[in-house]
Design an enzyme around this catalytic site. Structure first.
Site, mmCIF file in Angstrom:
data_model
loop_
_atom_site.group_PDB
_atom_site.id
_atom_site.type_symbol
_atom_site.label_atom_id
_atom_site.label_comp_id
_atom_site.label_asym_id
_atom_site.label_seq_id
_atom_site.Cartn_x
_atom_site.Cartn_y
_atom_site.Cartn_z
ATOM 1 N N ASP A 81 0.918 -1.291 -0.008
ATOM 2 C CA ASP A 81 0.067 0.010 0.002
ATOM 3 C C ASP A 81 0.796 1.373 -0.041
ATOM 4 O OD1 ASP A 81 -2.422 1.412 0.264
ATOM 5 O OD2 ASP A 81 -2.463 1.412 2.417
ATOM 6 N N ASP A 103 2.979 5.062 -5.593
ATOM 7 C CA ASP A 103 2.207 6.434 -5.022
ATOM 8 C C ASP A 103 3.049 7.407 -5.315
ATOM 9 O OD1 ASP A 103 0.717 8.525 -4.430
ATOM 10 O OD2 ASP A 103 0.347 7.720 -2.647
ATOM 11 N N ASN A 253 -10.275 0.541 -0.058
ATOM 12 C CA ASN A 253 -9.220 0.408 0.932
ATOM 13 C C ASN A 253 -9.856 0.822 2.389
ATOM 14 O OD1 ASN A 253 -7.605 0.016 -0.900
ATOM 15 N ND2 ASN A 253 -6.192 1.610 -0.571
ATOM 16 N N ILE A 254 -9.505 0.090 3.354
ATOM 17 C CA ILE A 254 -10.114 0.207 4.660
ATOM 18 C C ILE A 254 -8.833 -0.030 5.820
ATOM 19 C CG2 ILE A 254 -11.868 -0.373 6.492
ATOM 20 C CD1 ILE A 254 -13.639 -1.006 3.810
HETATM 21 P P1 13P Z 1 -8.695 4.862 5.581
HETATM 22 O O1 13P Z 1 -7.948 5.799 6.509
HETATM 23 O O2 13P Z 1 -10.063 5.402 5.541
HETATM 24 O O3 13P Z 1 -9.096 3.450 6.158
HETATM 25 O O4 13P Z 1 -8.084 4.370 4.383
HETATM 26 C C1 13P Z 1 -7.156 3.574 4.120
HETATM 27 C C2 13P Z 1 -6.450 3.541 2.789
HETATM 28 O O5 13P Z 1 -6.771 4.195 1.768
HETATM 29 C C3 13P Z 1 -5.149 2.693 2.685
HETATM 30 O O6 13P Z 1 -4.505 2.877 1.540
HETATM 31 O O1 G3H Z 2 -3.345 5.110 3.710
HETATM 32 C C1 G3H Z 2 -2.494 4.726 4.560
HETATM 33 C C2 G3H Z 2 -2.787 3.490 5.364
HETATM 34 O O2 G3H Z 2 -3.873 3.774 6.011
HETATM 35 C C3 G3H Z 2 -1.652 3.100 5.929
HETATM 36 O O3 G3H Z 2 -1.192 3.489 7.167
HETATM 37 O O4 G3H Z 2 0.940 4.095 6.851
HETATM 38 O O5 G3H Z 2 0.150 4.446 9.043
HETATM 39 O O6 G3H Z 2 0.327 2.218 8.005
HETATM 40 P P1 G3H Z 2 0.210 3.514 7.889
HETATM 41 ZN ZN ZN Z 3 -4.716 5.013 0.819
#
Ligand code: 13P
Ligand code: G3H
Ligand code: ZN
Length: 314
Positions: A81, A103, A253-254
């Site tokens: 991610d 990204d 994404n969640i």
């Molecule tokens: P949220 O912060 O809404 O859960 O989004 C998570 C996300 O987009 C991770 O890439």
């Molecule tokens: O978009 C970001 C995700 O919620 C991941 O969060 O980078 O704090 O693990 P993090």
């Molecule tokens: Zn994200």
């Protein structure tokens, strides 16, 4: 069974969205697999750069490999991610990830194209698929902080050009959501008009919606009642997921909502049982609650009950 996100998207496009859930530790991993199997849903495990540092990248891989053995019925993709170039290359080299996100959305457009194209070339040579982002969400990500005022919705014409020139497999679009627990501070909502225009220009192409936690008000109230301080927290209406899926969103994404479950369980546990100190006691509650949360989310996404028909076409 680990599959690419591409396979999952082929089955889901236009019908339902796949839940992409971030994990950082054992308890989330267990709850995630249990919840998805209870609701018979395919899913995507997302690992951020921060998660790879927190739990050590090899530990996380080990956890997921073990979960694949413990839950042989599960069908899922393993996805990086919000990666930067180095992290994407490291994940591609590991041979473990089936999908990476580069990204570079904070860069000027041409630079975003160049960086993304470079990662696609390496990934595709190794059979790994790539998600990239165009436009900018508000909120906090691993390496960038964007205020809601500075967030930029995806330009539909640019989206077509971006996909054509980069060769990516899915596109994260900015349509009004933001990361974290404090979304829509003004009167903003989801821009389905923008999504519709993107779909018209890219028919059949999988789109991704980041920042999609619902931040349930009941959850926030319970956290606050147990000593938390999350005034004004607000999220996306999960009843809008199905409409987004019809407009080409195949991955939602969640992360934040899962963190809220963790926070509520632990705050309430230690408030109600101050004499306890065995970490496994709240850990067990969390795993069960997280599994329940995942199963409920999959109902909203439309992915619940899709595991068996997906297996037939794999
Ligand atoms: P949220 O912060 O809404 O859960 O989004 C998570 C996300 O987009 C991770 O890439
Ligand atoms: O978009 C970001 C995700 O919620 C991941 O969060 O980078 O704090 O693990 P993090
Ligand atoms: Zn994200």
């Amino acid at each position: 069974m680990i599959v690419t996100t591409k396979k999952l998207f082929e089955a889901a496009y236009g019908k339902y969205a796949i839940g992409a859930y971030n994990i950082n530790n054992l308890e989330q991993c267990m709850g995630l697999f249990q919840g998805n199997l209870e609701s018979r849903a395919p899913f995507i495990i997302q690992i951020s750069k921060g998660a790879r540092t927190y739990s050590n990248k090899r530990m996380l891989e080990g956890l997921i490999r073990a979960a694949d053995e413990v839950f042989p019925e599960a069908v899922f993709a393993v996805h990086l991610d919000h990666g930067d170039v180095d992290t994407c290359l490291d994940c591609i080299d590991s041979g473990f990830y089936s999908s990476v996100m580069i990204d570079a959305s904070h860069e000027p457009y041409e630079k975003n194209v160049e960086i993304t194209r470079g990662v696609v070339n390496v990934a595709h040579d190794r059979g790994i698929v790539v998600e990239a982002e165009l436009g900018q969400l508000g909120g906090v990500e691993e390496h960038v902080v964007v205020s809601e005022a500075n967030a930029k919705l995806t330009d539909p014409d640019q989206a077509k050009d971006f996909v054509t020139r980069t060769g990516i497999d899915s596109l994260a679009c900015a349509i009004g959501t933001s990361h974290g627990a404090f979304k829509f501070s003004g009167t903003q909502g989801l821009h389905f008009d923008v999504l519709e225009q993107i779909q018209q220009r890219l028919p059949g192409f999988p789109l991704v919606m980041h920042g999609s936690s619902s931040v349930p008000q009941e959850e926030v109230a319970r956290i606050n009642a147990a000593g938390g301080s999350m005034k004004g927290a607000k999220g996306v209406d999960a009843d809008q997921f199905r409409h987004a899926a019809k407009l080409g969103v195949t991955k939602i994404n969640i992360d934040t909502d899962g963190r809220l479950v963790w926070t509520r369980v632990h705050r309430e546990f230690f408030r109600d049982q101050p004499e306890k100190f065995d970490l496994r006691d709240p850990g067990k509650i969390f795993m069960a609650e997280y599994a329940k949360f995942i199963a409920g989310k999959n109902e909203k996404l439309g992915s619940a009950g899709k595991l068996d028909e997906l297996k037939k076409i794999l």
